[in-house]
Design a protein around this motif. Sequence first.
Motif, short mmCIF file in Angstrom:
data_model
loop_
_atom_site.label_atom_id
_atom_site.label_comp_id
_atom_site.label_asym_id
_atom_site.label_seq_id
_atom_site.Cartn_x
_atom_site.Cartn_y
_atom_site.Cartn_z
N GLU A 1 0.83 -1.21 0.00
CA GLU A 1 0.00 0.00 0.00
C GLU A 1 0.86 1.26 0.00
O GLU A 1 0.65 2.18 -0.80
N LYS A 2 1.86 1.31 0.88
CA LYS A 2 2.70 2.51 0.95
C LYS A 2 3.63 2.60 -0.26
O LYS A 2 3.95 3.71 -0.72
N ALA A 3 4.07 1.48 -0.79
CA ALA A 3 4.89 1.53 -2.01
C ALA A 3 4.07 2.11 -3.16
O ALA A 3 4.58 2.91 -3.96
N ARG A 4 2.82 1.72 -3.23
CA ARG A 4 1.93 2.27 -4.27
C ARG A 4 1.71 3.77 -4.03
O ARG A 4 1.66 4.56 -4.98
N GLN A 5 1.59 4.17 -2.78
CA GLN A 5 1.42 5.59 -2.47
C GLN A 5 2.65 6.40 -2.90
O GLN A 5 2.52 7.54 -3.35
N TYR A 6 3.82 5.81 -2.74
CA TYR A 6 5.04 6.52 -3.17
C TYR A 6 4.96 6.79 -4.67
O TYR A 6 5.26 7.91 -5.12
N TYR A 7 4.57 5.81 -5.44
CA TYR A 7 4.44 6.00 -6.89
C TYR A 7 3.36 7.03 -7.21
O TYR A 7 3.56 7.92 -8.04
N GLU A 8 2.21 6.92 -6.55
CA GLU A 8 1.10 7.85 -6.82
C GLU A 8 1.49 9.28 -6.49
O GLU A 8 1.20 10.21 -7.25
N SER A 9 2.12 9.47 -5.33
CA SER A 9 2.44 10.84 -4.89
C SER A 9 3.48 11.48 -5.80
O SER A 9 3.35 12.66 -6.17
N THR A 10 4.51 10.74 -6.18
CA THR A 10 5.53 11.33 -7.05
C THR A 10 4.99 11.51 -8.47
O THR A 10 5.34 12.49 -9.15
N SER A 11 4.10 10.62 -8.90
CA SER A 11 3.49 10.78 -10.22
C SER A 11 2.59 12.02 -10.26
O SER A 11 2.45 12.66 -11.31
N SER A 12 1.99 12.35 -9.12
CA SER A 12 1.10 13.52 -9.09
C SER A 12 1.86 14.80 -9.40
O SER A 12 1.28 15.77 -9.90
N ALA A 13 3.16 14.83 -9.10
CA ALA A 13 3.96 16.01 -9.41
C ALA A 13 4.09 16.21 -10.91
O ALA A 13 4.05 17.33 -11.41
N ILE A 14 4.25 15.11 -11.65
CA ILE A 14 4.34 15.20 -13.11
C ILE A 14 3.03 15.74 -13.66
O ILE A 14 3.02 16.62 -14.54
N GLU A 15 1.91 15.24 -13.15
CA GLU A 15 0.59 15.69 -13.61
C GLU A 15 0.39 17.17 -13.31
O GLU A 15 -0.18 17.91 -14.12
N PHE A 16 0.87 17.62 -12.14
CA PHE A 16 0.75 19.04 -11.77
C PHE A 16 1.51 19.93 -12.75
O PHE A 16 0.99 20.94 -13.23
#
Length: 509
Positions: A94-109
């Motif tokens: 779960e937290k490994a997936r969160q790491y990917y999601e959170s850092t990917s959100s920066a690209i989207e921003f």
Amino acid sequence: MSSNKIPRFPKPYWREIELPSFEALNEDLSVDVAVVGAGITGITAAYLLTQEGLKVAILEAGTVLNGTTGHTTAKLTAQHDIIYDELISHFGEEKARQYYESTSSAIEFVERLVNEKGIDCDFSKEDAYVYATTEQSKKKLGTESEAYQRLGIPGTLKDTIPFNIQVTGALAMHNQAQYHPLKFLRALLDEAVKAGCQVYEHTTAWDIEDAEGSQPVVVTKGGNRVSCKHVIMASHFPFYDKPGLYFARMYASRSYAIGIKPAKEYPGGMYISADDPPRSIRYTPIDGEKLIIVGGEKHKTGQGEDTMKHFEALEAFAEEVFGIKEYAYRWSAQDLITLDKVPYIGPITEDRLNVLLATGFKKWGMTTGIFAGHLLRDYVLDRDNPYKDLYSPHRFQADPELKNVITTNLDVAKHLIKGKIEFVPKDADELVAGEGCSVMFNGKRAGGYKDDNGKLFVVDTTCTHLGCECEWNHAEKTWDCPCHGSRYSFKGEVIEGPAKEGLELLSEG
């Protein structure tokens, strides 16, 4: 020996643009949020908070965007080397997936703002690759690919990459990006200033009073006071760190980059090696051509060989793989790495909830720095955020953190002792032009540097943070602490914390 091609002085490509300048703070202030540090995290946080209508002031010890943000390779990617299998092992899926999601959100921003506001910052979507040159690393790529599949990360294993590099395999992460970070952040800073953000350069935050209360006060080195409801420490190393013992929970690492125009055509994509010495490759447009940025080499700050050799190694690699038509830029960066490799973002301690920090980006600040700005905004506004626990500065993962606490601090103790008993064979007056090293001066160990005009500068090399002896950095002409990463100019001025006070200048002339 350095080649004839290597630029004489360090100069990052990203700083070749015009940036705004601001006056130093010379009065007391009262704001909602005081942001310390005008890099990627501080500017992103200030932009987001001003859009929410808050009164924000940025305090920058030097000039805007001249720290680690201005000395990056500027990859916007969630592929932070080989990390996801390790994250699953230490934190769970779960937290490994969160790491990917959170850092990917920066690209989207970044992509969203580039499109909405028409920001010209050389943004382009690229696949990112980790490549292996040994069979052992090839196996790690296979395990990492399985982690991608478990976490739902779009990726592909490949046998080759389009360069003259003998590889055993590569792992692509699709739909990543690259950009010119300073062009992007200059646009955000302009927007923040238009929304009322006050910016002060050459203003060093020195202390925080009433840090445990609801109205902390940032005190500057010049004696001015900034009253606020929240302090955000986005100063790379937190200038107010001892309550959380952050100097013992991270270590400083240096890496190097060069910018060349290649003789061969560059096919696109971003690349990083899985093996040592690390090599990072990307391009950026320049004058209708492509500037290839080759990064890599690494060592703990203040430790290792003559630092110029790292630039020479990158040059040799670039010549072999691309051919060098023009070599105009070289620079280095300092990064902080936490004991479990995940950044610290949130309240500095559990009883100082209004003092927030973001640090330990492990060389991947382009995504984690932007995400940190969003997470810190949510702390200030008391909003829920699903990623708070993952990045909490108060987390403790028994494996690997306990082991790394011991290893890191044994290394500090070794260098503390080594610096005190080191034999110094040279007197200060024996230095030749352009040379710097530890010397004997008035019967004691000191640090000497003689500039190209023959002027000699002698400093007390005892780091003002916790007393380790600094070592000479030939490539940057600085004194670097091997214990906690403080850095000083050859005159003794602080370049990088945790030190606040400069080295004593014993002699100049």
